[in-house]
Design a protein around this motif. Structure first.
Motif, mmCIF file in Angstrom:
data_model
loop_
_atom_site.group_PDB
_atom_site.id
_atom_site.type_symbol
_atom_site.label_atom_id
_atom_site.label_comp_id
_atom_site.label_asym_id
_atom_site.label_seq_id
_atom_site.Cartn_x
_atom_site.Cartn_y
_atom_site.Cartn_z
ATOM 1 N N ALA A 43 0.816 -0.965 0.019
ATOM 2 C CA ALA A 43 -0.032 0.009 -0.052
ATOM 3 C C ALA A 43 0.768 1.173 -0.125
ATOM 4 C CB ALA A 43 -0.958 -0.226 1.337
ATOM 5 N N HIS A 44 1.768 1.200 0.793
ATOM 6 C CA HIS A 44 2.840 2.387 0.684
ATOM 7 C C HIS A 44 3.841 2.655 -0.379
ATOM 8 C CE1 HIS A 44 4.733 5.597 2.713
ATOM 9 N NE2 HIS A 44 5.898 5.294 2.727
ATOM 10 N N TYR A 45 4.254 1.450 -0.770
ATOM 11 C CA TYR A 45 5.267 1.571 -2.060
ATOM 12 C C TYR A 45 4.649 1.323 -3.238
ATOM 13 C CZ TYR A 45 8.744 2.127 1.732
ATOM 14 O OH TYR A 45 9.338 2.708 2.771
ATOM 15 N N GLU A 46 3.563 0.963 -3.486
ATOM 16 C CA GLU A 46 2.893 0.217 -4.666
ATOM 17 C C GLU A 46 3.356 0.769 -6.016
ATOM 18 O OE1 GLU A 46 -1.363 -0.782 -6.417
ATOM 19 O OE2 GLU A 46 -1.270 0.925 -5.173
ATOM 20 N N LEU A 47 3.614 1.947 -6.412
ATOM 21 C CA LEU A 47 4.128 2.500 -7.681
ATOM 22 C C LEU A 47 5.551 2.166 -7.715
ATOM 23 C CD1 LEU A 47 2.011 5.815 -8.120
ATOM 24 C CD2 LEU A 47 1.636 3.399 -9.108
ATOM 25 N N ALA A 48 6.245 2.346 -6.640
ATOM 26 C CA ALA A 48 7.728 2.254 -6.587
ATOM 27 C C ALA A 48 8.010 0.901 -6.848
ATOM 28 C CB ALA A 48 8.270 2.660 -5.629
ATOM 29 N N LEU A 49 7.252 -0.018 -6.153
ATOM 30 C CA LEU A 49 7.377 -1.547 -6.313
ATOM 31 C C LEU A 49 7.209 -1.978 -7.836
ATOM 32 C CD1 LEU A 49 6.054 -2.780 -2.952
ATOM 33 C CD2 LEU A 49 8.527 -2.731 -3.590
ATOM 34 N N PHE A 50 6.075 -1.718 -8.473
ATOM 35 C CA PHE A 50 5.840 -1.909 -9.918
ATOM 36 C C PHE A 50 6.839 -1.679 -10.707
ATOM 37 C CE2 PHE A 50 1.071 -1.894 -8.642
ATOM 38 C CZ PHE A 50 0.736 -3.455 -8.606
ATOM 39 N N ASP A 51 7.440 -0.296 -10.549
ATOM 40 C CA ASP A 51 8.452 0.297 -11.298
ATOM 41 C C ASP A 51 9.696 -0.618 -11.138
ATOM 42 O OD1 ASP A 51 7.109 2.143 -12.437
ATOM 43 O OD2 ASP A 51 7.769 3.890 -11.029
ATOM 44 N N LEU A 52 10.063 -1.103 -10.066
ATOM 45 C CA LEU A 52 11.153 -1.914 -9.873
ATOM 46 C C LEU A 52 11.127 -3.150 -10.271
ATOM 47 C CD1 LEU A 52 13.737 -2.092 -8.423
ATOM 48 C CD2 LEU A 52 12.795 -2.701 -6.283
ATOM 49 N N LEU A 53 9.816 -4.108 -9.969
ATOM 50 C CA LEU A 53 9.487 -5.088 -10.561
ATOM 51 C C LEU A 53 9.560 -5.151 -12.285
ATOM 52 C CD1 LEU A 53 6.840 -6.282 -8.183
ATOM 53 C CD2 LEU A 53 8.980 -7.604 -8.342
ATOM 54 N N ARG A 54 9.056 -4.162 -12.817
ATOM 55 C CA ARG A 54 8.824 -3.938 -14.249
ATOM 56 C C ARG A 54 10.496 -3.960 -14.752
ATOM 57 N NH1 ARG A 54 5.877 0.114 -15.053
ATOM 58 N NH2 ARG A 54 7.435 1.539 -14.877
ATOM 59 N N GLU A 55 11.555 -3.118 -14.027
ATOM 60 C CA GLU A 55 12.913 -2.965 -14.454
ATOM 61 C C GLU A 55 13.518 -4.447 -14.359
ATOM 62 O OE1 GLU A 55 14.804 0.001 -12.247
ATOM 63 O OE2 GLU A 55 13.145 1.567 -12.861
ATOM 64 N N GLU A 56 13.262 -5.115 -13.180
ATOM 65 C CA GLU A 56 13.739 -6.216 -13.228
ATOM 66 C C GLU A 56 13.598 -7.217 -14.168
ATOM 67 O OE1 GLU A 56 13.196 -7.492 -8.987
ATOM 68 O OE2 GLU A 56 14.564 -6.252 -8.385
ATOM 69 N N ARG A 57 12.367 -7.343 -14.714
ATOM 70 C CA ARG A 57 11.737 -8.326 -15.452
ATOM 71 C C ARG A 57 12.138 -8.186 -16.795
ATOM 72 N NH1 ARG A 57 6.448 -9.931 -11.960
ATOM 73 N NH2 ARG A 57 7.614 -10.625 -10.161
ATOM 74 N N THR A 58 12.175 -7.028 -17.301
ATOM 75 C CA THR A 58 12.499 -6.502 -18.599
ATOM 76 C C THR A 58 14.017 -5.947 -18.737
ATOM 77 O OG1 THR A 58 11.654 -4.364 -18.467
ATOM 78 C CG2 THR A 58 10.211 -5.871 -19.117
ATOM 79 N N GLY A 59 14.626 -5.934 -20.021
ATOM 80 C CA GLY A 59 15.661 -5.429 -20.169
ATOM 81 C C GLY A 59 15.647 -4.116 -20.023
ATOM 82 N N PRO A 60 16.764 -3.131 -20.116
ATOM 83 C CA PRO A 60 16.754 -1.682 -20.594
ATOM 84 C C PRO A 60 16.175 -1.426 -21.859
ATOM 85 C CG PRO A 60 19.175 -2.545 -20.093
ATOM 86 C CD PRO A 60 18.301 -3.628 -19.866
ATOM 87 N N GLY A 61 14.985 -0.699 -21.995
ATOM 88 C CA GLY A 61 14.683 -0.252 -23.272
ATOM 89 C C GLY A 61 13.880 -1.217 -23.927
ATOM 90 N N GLU A 62 13.326 -2.366 -23.211
ATOM 91 C CA GLU A 62 12.557 -3.507 -23.811
ATOM 92 C C GLU A 62 11.212 -2.999 -23.482
ATOM 93 O OE1 GLU A 62 13.470 -7.522 -23.186
ATOM 94 O OE2 GLU A 62 15.666 -7.202 -23.027
ATOM 95 N N PRO A 63 10.261 -2.868 -24.407
ATOM 96 C CA PRO A 63 8.820 -2.607 -24.044
ATOM 97 C C PRO A 63 8.164 -3.988 -23.354
ATOM 98 C CG PRO A 63 8.811 -3.192 -26.402
ATOM 99 C CD PRO A 63 10.429 -3.215 -25.823
ATOM 100 N N LEU A 64 7.458 -3.580 -22.563
ATOM 101 C CA LEU A 64 6.503 -4.623 -21.651
ATOM 102 C C LEU A 64 5.524 -5.037 -23.079
ATOM 103 C CD1 LEU A 64 5.436 -2.851 -18.652
ATOM 104 C CD2 LEU A 64 6.992 -4.645 -18.937
#
Length: 80
Positions: A43-64
């Motif tokens: 609840a507190h870190y939701e957006l930051a956690l989503f951004d971090l997870l997206r970065e970890e699961r995709t390479g730099p510059g790769e679209p989702l």
């Protein structure tokens, strides 16, 4: 005994011992506490956690997979 896979991916470190003679009620209380803690952190870190997870699961510059171009960039005819 097969080693337990941790969500963090850690394969080594210090052992964390849990008492083997908890009652089911005590075990449930701990599980509920951990779920509450997880919910509060999300609840507190939701957006930051989503951004971090997206970065970890995709390479730099790769679209989702759902990251599409705008409708203006679509071809006039369907591909079929």
């Amino acid at each position: 005994m097969k080693p337990y896979h941790l969500p963090s991916g850690l394969g080594g470190g210090l052992d964390f011992l849990i008492c083997a003679d908890w009652t089911p009620e005590q075990a449930l209380a701990v599980v509920e506490l951990l779920e509450d803690l997880r919910d509060r952190i999300w609840a507190h870190y939701e957006l930051a956690l989503f951004d971090l997870l997206r970065e970890e699961r995709t390479g730099p510059g790769e679209p989702l997979p759902g990251d599409h171009s705008t409708a203006d960039d679509w071809p006039d005819e369907p591909p079929f």
